[in-house]
Design a protein around this motif. Structure first.
Motif, mmCIF file in Angstrom:
data_model
loop_
_atom_site.group_PDB
_atom_site.id
_atom_site.type_symbol
_atom_site.label_atom_id
_atom_site.label_comp_id
_atom_site.label_asym_id
_atom_site.label_seq_id
_atom_site.Cartn_x
_atom_site.Cartn_y
_atom_site.Cartn_z
ATOM 1 N N SER A 198 0.812 -1.217 0.000
ATOM 2 C CA SER A 198 0.000 0.000 0.000
ATOM 3 C C SER A 198 0.843 1.263 0.000
ATOM 4 C CB SER A 198 -0.926 0.007 1.220
ATOM 5 O OG SER A 198 -0.185 0.185 2.422
ATOM 6 N N HIS A 199 2.126 1.168 0.310
ATOM 7 C CA HIS A 199 2.974 2.354 0.330
ATOM 8 C C HIS A 199 3.160 2.945 -1.063
ATOM 9 C CE1 HIS A 199 4.980 0.894 4.331
ATOM 10 N NE2 HIS A 199 3.737 1.316 4.480
ATOM 11 N N ARG A 200 2.940 2.146 -2.095
ATOM 12 C CA ARG A 200 3.064 2.657 -3.455
ATOM 13 C C ARG A 200 1.784 3.311 -3.953
ATOM 14 N NH1 ARG A 200 4.602 -1.913 -7.253
ATOM 15 N NH2 ARG A 200 3.233 -3.130 -5.918
ATOM 16 N N GLU A 201 0.717 3.196 -3.173
ATOM 17 C CA GLU A 201 -0.567 3.764 -3.558
ATOM 18 C C GLU A 201 -0.798 5.057 -2.800
ATOM 19 O OE1 GLU A 201 -2.312 2.328 -5.909
ATOM 20 O OE2 GLU A 201 -0.997 0.567 -6.030
ATOM 21 N N GLU A 202 -1.320 6.045 -3.505
ATOM 22 C CA GLU A 202 -1.597 7.330 -2.874
ATOM 23 C C GLU A 202 -3.041 7.416 -2.395
ATOM 24 O OE1 GLU A 202 -0.553 10.390 -5.578
ATOM 25 O OE2 GLU A 202 1.597 9.907 -5.588
ATOM 26 N N CYS A 203 -3.970 7.077 -3.250
ATOM 27 C CA CYS A 203 -5.388 7.100 -2.896
ATOM 28 C C CYS A 203 -6.106 6.074 -3.760
ATOM 29 C CB CYS A 203 -5.998 8.490 -3.130
ATOM 30 S SG CYS A 203 -5.532 9.720 -1.899
ATOM 31 N N GLY A 204 -7.397 5.916 -3.489
ATOM 32 C CA GLY A 204 -8.204 5.103 -4.369
ATOM 33 C C GLY A 204 -8.636 3.779 -3.773
ATOM 34 N N ARG A 205 -9.320 3.019 -4.606
ATOM 35 C CA ARG A 205 -9.912 1.751 -4.189
ATOM 36 C C ARG A 205 -8.857 0.711 -3.840
ATOM 37 N NH1 ARG A 205 -12.052 -2.595 -7.392
ATOM 38 N NH2 ARG A 205 -13.694 -3.728 -6.271
ATOM 39 N N LEU A 247 -6.093 -2.953 0.092
ATOM 40 C CA LEU A 247 -4.870 -3.408 0.755
ATOM 41 C C LEU A 247 -4.928 -3.144 2.256
ATOM 42 C CD1 LEU A 247 -2.188 -2.266 -1.840
ATOM 43 C CD2 LEU A 247 -2.900 -4.598 -1.338
ATOM 44 N N PHE A 248 -5.511 -2.008 2.634
ATOM 45 C CA PHE A 248 -5.618 -1.702 4.058
ATOM 46 C C PHE A 248 -6.542 -2.698 4.765
ATOM 47 C CE2 PHE A 248 -7.772 0.452 7.584
ATOM 48 C CZ PHE A 248 -6.678 0.783 8.367
ATOM 49 N N TYR A 249 -7.671 -3.037 4.138
ATOM 50 C CA TYR A 249 -8.592 -3.999 4.751
ATOM 51 C C TYR A 249 -7.997 -5.406 4.788
ATOM 52 C CZ TYR A 249 -12.276 -0.477 4.719
ATOM 53 O OH TYR A 249 -13.021 0.654 4.956
ATOM 54 N N LEU A 292 -5.749 20.709 0.553
ATOM 55 C CA LEU A 292 -4.854 19.653 0.085
ATOM 56 C C LEU A 292 -3.903 19.193 1.184
ATOM 57 C CD1 LEU A 292 -3.979 20.928 -3.500
ATOM 58 C CD2 LEU A 292 -5.438 18.998 -2.894
ATOM 59 N N LEU A 293 -3.459 20.132 2.011
ATOM 60 C CA LEU A 293 -2.537 19.765 3.071
ATOM 61 C C LEU A 293 -3.223 18.960 4.169
ATOM 62 C CD1 LEU A 293 -0.475 23.070 3.451
ATOM 63 C CD2 LEU A 293 0.278 20.895 2.444
ATOM 64 N N THR A 294 -4.463 19.264 4.444
ATOM 65 C CA THR A 294 -5.172 18.562 5.542
ATOM 66 C C THR A 294 -5.877 17.312 5.070
ATOM 67 O OG1 THR A 294 -7.108 19.965 5.151
ATOM 68 C CG2 THR A 294 -5.538 20.683 6.837
ATOM 69 N N GLU A 295 -6.073 17.187 3.749
ATOM 70 C CA GLU A 295 -6.795 16.015 3.248
ATOM 71 C C GLU A 295 -5.882 14.799 3.290
ATOM 72 O OE1 GLU A 295 -9.148 14.527 -0.780
ATOM 73 O OE2 GLU A 295 -8.100 16.438 -0.726
ATOM 74 N N SER A 296 -6.429 13.648 3.652
ATOM 75 C CA SER A 296 -5.666 12.393 3.694
ATOM 76 C C SER A 296 -6.460 11.301 3.018
ATOM 77 C CB SER A 296 -5.362 11.981 5.139
ATOM 78 O OG SER A 296 -6.555 11.728 5.838
ATOM 79 N N CYS A 297 -5.745 10.295 2.553
ATOM 80 C CA CYS A 297 -6.400 9.180 1.890
ATOM 81 C C CYS A 297 -7.041 8.247 2.878
ATOM 82 C CB CYS A 297 -5.398 8.419 1.037
ATOM 83 S SG CYS A 297 -4.672 9.430 -0.276
#
Length: 253
Positions: free
Chosen positions: A80-87, A92-94, A248-253
């Motif tokens: 998951s470290h290679r992924e920035e956002c998305g499905r 991978l997190f689940y 953008l700075l406060t938003e997180s995936c």
């Protein structure tokens, strides 16, 4: 005189009767003792089979927990470290969370079995390492549940503790699988060579795949000619309104 003759005849008949009856009595006693000893042996054999089954089930639960589910969760979060956002990142997190959760549950079931059914004298390395490992597993699970949000002050400290503790639990779990195989061999006199080869091959593959994650992007870029890859502007290079930059700075995936 007649009384003495009758007494002598009675003694002779009684002796003959005892000689005839004694073999029957002794054989009956031997048969009873043999049946009793066979019954004891059957009970002992049944207990041995039951203990062997419990030892095998304990080893299966812990090997599935520490040898498969926990490394699977580590590989998932590593990818998951290679992924920035998305499905894909959420999947991978689940996978990481569920595999680690089931790993803790299986390890807990194996721990309950060992405390209830085995001789916990703690006179060998497998038992001593196992007790410490149970505590670290639950500590790691509790730390995972109190994960702070990205951008918070305690996030970096939490990440460092979670990573170090997870690495320690994984290494101790792998070590304890080998010490458990040795204890199983000493307890049952069964061969463990095949299982040792299987686990060694599995752990080598997991370690290779884990280390390969850092090099995969670099390997793919080796076939790209310099100058042919489009250059994407970064956030710092794009002029945005102050409100948008703050989002953008406060938003997180």
């Amino acid at each position: 005189m007649q009384f003495l003759q009758k007494l002598g005849f009675f003694c002779i008949h009684a002796s003959v009767l005892l000689l005839l009856v004694s073999p029957l009595v002794s054989s009956s006693q031997e048969h009873t003792k043999g049946a009793s000893s066979r019954k004891d042996n059957n009970i002992h054999e049944q207990m041995s089979h039951k203990l062997l089954f419990e030892i095998t089930l304990h080893g299966f639960l812990l090997s599935a927990s520490m040898g498969f589910l926990m490394p699977l969760g580590i590989l998932a979060i590593r990818m998951s470290h290679r992924e920035e956002c998305g499905r894909r990142l959420r999947i991978l997190f689940y996978v990481h969370g569920l595999s680690e959760l089931f790993s803790v549950l299986l390890a807990t079931a194996g721990a309950v079995m060992s405390f209830r059914n085995f001789n916990n004298s703690f006179n060998n390395k497998h038992q001593r390492v196992g007790v410490g490992l149970y505590g670290l597993i639950w500590l790691q699970a509790l730390i995972g549940f109190v994960r702070p949000q990205r951008g918070s002050k305690g996030r970096s400290v939490w990440f460092s503790v979670h990573w170090i503790l997870g690495t320690a639990v994984s290494l101790l779990g792998i070590l304890n699988i080998y010490t458990g195989l040795q204890a199983y061999h000493e307890k049952t006199s069964k061969g463990i060579k095949l299982w040792t080869i299987i686990f060694t091959a599995e752990f080598c593959f997991i370690a290779f795949f884990y280390l390969f994650q850092d090099k995969w992007v670099y390997i793919r870029k080796q076939g790209v000619i310099l100058g042919s890859e489009p250059v994407r502007p970064t956030i710092d290079q794009v002029v945005l309104p102050p409100e948008k930059q703050k989002e953008l700075l406060t938003e997180s995936c």
